[in-house]
Design a protein around this motif. Sequence first.
Motif, PDB file in Angstrom:
ATOM      1  N   PHE A 159     110.341  -8.008 -15.897  1.00  0.00           N
ATOM      2  CA  PHE A 159     110.933  -6.678 -15.821  1.00  0.00           C
ATOM      3  C   PHE A 159     112.451  -6.724 -15.723  1.00  0.00           C
ATOM      4  O   PHE A 159     113.125  -5.803 -16.159  1.00  0.00           O
ATOM      5  CB  PHE A 159     110.358  -5.919 -14.613  1.00  0.00           C
ATOM      6  CG  PHE A 159     108.875  -5.731 -14.692  1.00  0.00           C
ATOM      7  CD1 PHE A 159     108.325  -4.809 -15.568  1.00  0.00           C
ATOM      8  CD2 PHE A 159     108.027  -6.491 -13.905  1.00  0.00           C
ATOM      9  CE1 PHE A 159     106.962  -4.640 -15.654  1.00  0.00           C
ATOM     10  CE2 PHE A 159     106.663  -6.324 -13.984  1.00  0.00           C
ATOM     11  CZ  PHE A 159     106.113  -5.401 -14.870  1.00  0.00           C
ATOM     12  N   LEU A 160     112.978  -7.802 -15.136  1.00  0.00           N
ATOM     13  CA  LEU A 160     114.427  -7.898 -14.929  1.00  0.00           C
ATOM     14  C   LEU A 160     115.187  -8.335 -16.184  1.00  0.00           C
ATOM     15  O   LEU A 160     116.333  -7.931 -16.380  1.00  0.00           O
ATOM     16  CB  LEU A 160     114.736  -8.838 -13.768  1.00  0.00           C
ATOM     17  CG  LEU A 160     114.264  -8.369 -12.393  1.00  0.00           C
ATOM     18  CD1 LEU A 160     114.615  -9.405 -11.336  1.00  0.00           C
ATOM     19  CD2 LEU A 160     114.862  -7.025 -12.044  1.00  0.00           C
ATOM     20  N   VAL A 161     114.565  -9.160 -17.016  1.00  0.00           N
ATOM     21  CA  VAL A 161     115.247  -9.608 -18.249  1.00  0.00           C
ATOM     22  C   VAL A 161     115.604  -8.423 -19.147  1.00  0.00           C
ATOM     23  O   VAL A 161     116.754  -8.318 -19.597  1.00  0.00           O
ATOM     24  CB  VAL A 161     114.411 -10.677 -18.994  1.00  0.00           C
ATOM     25  CG1 VAL A 161     114.972 -10.920 -20.384  1.00  0.00           C
ATOM     26  CG2 VAL A 161     114.377 -11.969 -18.195  1.00  0.00           C
ATOM     27  N   PRO A 162     114.682  -7.495 -19.425  1.00  0.00           N
ATOM     28  CA  PRO A 162     115.077  -6.335 -20.235  1.00  0.00           C
ATOM     29  C   PRO A 162     116.161  -5.486 -19.582  1.00  0.00           C
ATOM     30  O   PRO A 162     117.029  -4.944 -20.272  1.00  0.00           O
ATOM     31  CB  PRO A 162     113.778  -5.533 -20.390  1.00  0.00           C
ATOM     32  CG  PRO A 162     112.695  -6.515 -20.172  1.00  0.00           C
ATOM     33  CD  PRO A 162     113.229  -7.504 -19.183  1.00  0.00           C
ATOM     34  N   LEU A 163     116.149  -5.378 -18.256  1.00  0.00           N
ATOM     35  CA  LEU A 163     117.200  -4.620 -17.569  1.00  0.00           C
ATOM     36  C   LEU A 163     118.557  -5.306 -17.715  1.00  0.00           C
ATOM     37  O   LEU A 163     119.578  -4.642 -17.905  1.00  0.00           O
ATOM     38  CB  LEU A 163     116.852  -4.448 -16.089  1.00  0.00           C
ATOM     39  CG  LEU A 163     115.715  -3.475 -15.782  1.00  0.00           C
ATOM     40  CD1 LEU A 163     115.413  -3.467 -14.287  1.00  0.00           C
ATOM     41  CD2 LEU A 163     116.048  -2.088 -16.269  1.00  0.00           C
TER      42      LEU A 163
END
Length: 123
Positions: free
Chosen positions: A83-87
């Motif tokens: 979830f953090l990589v796309p953010l």
Amino acid sequence: MSYHNDEQDPSFSPGKDALTAEPADIQQNKWIAAAAYILFFLPLLAARQSRFAMYHGNQGLVLLLLNIVCNIVLGWIPFIGLFLVPLANLATLVLAVIGIVQATGGQLKPLPIIGTISILKVP
């Protein structure tokens, strides 16, 4: 470090720390500086002596390196990293758009968060 390039402002007084560029330099290298957020090395090849283009080339390089580090580090974190990589990539895109808008507007303003980091030598 103070960044200000509005010479029409009565309170403007460039000190030795103020980063400014000549209006002719800005006008001539505006699109090279904007493209530096996509291809950071473009100012190194096309406008090495331009203070304006090299400043934005440095910002583009720092942005690229930050994105690579975030993708590697966050990619190692199970589940939450998904979830953090796309953010992180979205944040990079937002910062790149801000940089492009500033470059096309002839501004020498640092990007939020990473703007004070300098890797390339600005003439």
